[in-house]
Design an enzyme around this catalytic site. Sequence first.
Site, mmCIF file in Angstrom:
data_model
loop_
_atom_site.group_PDB
_atom_site.id
_atom_site.type_symbol
_atom_site.label_atom_id
_atom_site.label_comp_id
_atom_site.label_asym_id
_atom_site.label_seq_id
_atom_site.Cartn_x
_atom_site.Cartn_y
_atom_site.Cartn_z
ATOM 1 N N ALA A 184 0.843 -1.185 0.000
ATOM 2 C CA ALA A 184 0.000 0.000 0.000
ATOM 3 C C ALA A 184 0.885 1.245 0.000
ATOM 4 C CB ALA A 184 -0.917 -0.006 1.224
ATOM 5 N N GLY B 61 -0.259 -5.095 0.627
ATOM 6 C CA GLY B 61 -1.434 -4.985 -0.218
ATOM 7 C C GLY B 61 -1.255 -5.636 -1.572
ATOM 8 N N GLU C 209 -1.978 -9.197 -1.024
ATOM 9 C CA GLU C 209 -3.420 -9.322 -0.813
ATOM 10 C C GLU C 209 -4.178 -9.184 -2.131
ATOM 11 O OE1 GLU C 209 -4.094 -7.657 3.687
ATOM 12 O OE2 GLU C 209 -3.296 -6.253 2.202
ATOM 13 N N GLU D 247 3.472 -6.019 7.047
ATOM 14 C CA GLU D 247 2.871 -4.902 7.787
ATOM 15 C C GLU D 247 3.326 -4.837 9.240
ATOM 16 O OE1 GLU D 247 -0.178 -5.983 4.556
ATOM 17 O OE2 GLU D 247 1.238 -7.035 5.862
#
Length: 257
Positions: free
Chosen positions: A65, A108, A111, A131
């Site tokens: 992200a 992300g 994901e 993370e």
Amino acid sequence: MEFIKVNEAYAKHIALIELNRPKELNALNLQLMGELRDTLKALDDNDEVRVIILTGNKKAFAAGADIKQMANKTAIDMLKIDQFSTWDQIRKTKKPLIAAVSGFALGGGCELAMTCDMIIASESAKFGQPEIKIGVMPGAGGTQRLTKAIGKAKAMELVLTGRFISSEEAMSYGLVNKVVPVEMYMHEATSLAKEIANMSPIAAQLAKESVNRSFETHLDEGLTFERKNFYLTFSSEDQTEGMQAFVEKRKPEYKGK
């Protein structure tokens, strides 16, 4: 579109989406995710498209992200932004979605790859949920999809240590479908997409829906859902064509009707 490139006719019945923030290693900011959501919805509505390939570049599928957008946010800020509603819409894509991954697929990015139905990885691909290293945890499905894909013990290890894994290790855990040399990963993803695109698009969408439902239901409920979708295929012209072609020993010509 500023942060993605779209080719709706990449190959017959196949669309290609490329994440396009190369300087940021395709970090997933809010605008990129919104563009991706809208593009997937449009491709779902395009009858000429039967399969979608999602990729980045050789260096990075998506390195995570965009931390700069989140670093100074409060919990209430994040709640108001509601970024995960976009992820929920992406998850609802009806057509088969293949991730072609090379380089980093982290946070992300990992994901997003797991949101796809299948993953073709290059030998250079690196997967991970790091993370924890910046004081947070996965929030776009990392703890859920990774656990379903590779089991509790390994998912717990990766989530709690933030360790990266190679494409070969990811395949040994069942996270990816195939690992190929870097120069071949798009070719391999395209070959898989072409094979699926030759099938009935109605049957493919109903089958995808049924496989995904297996993660959300008990066996009896899942079997009931599967049977209803199986019966539903018999209302399609594709079913008639497919079975007739089998009897006549010829290749079926599916029209998605």
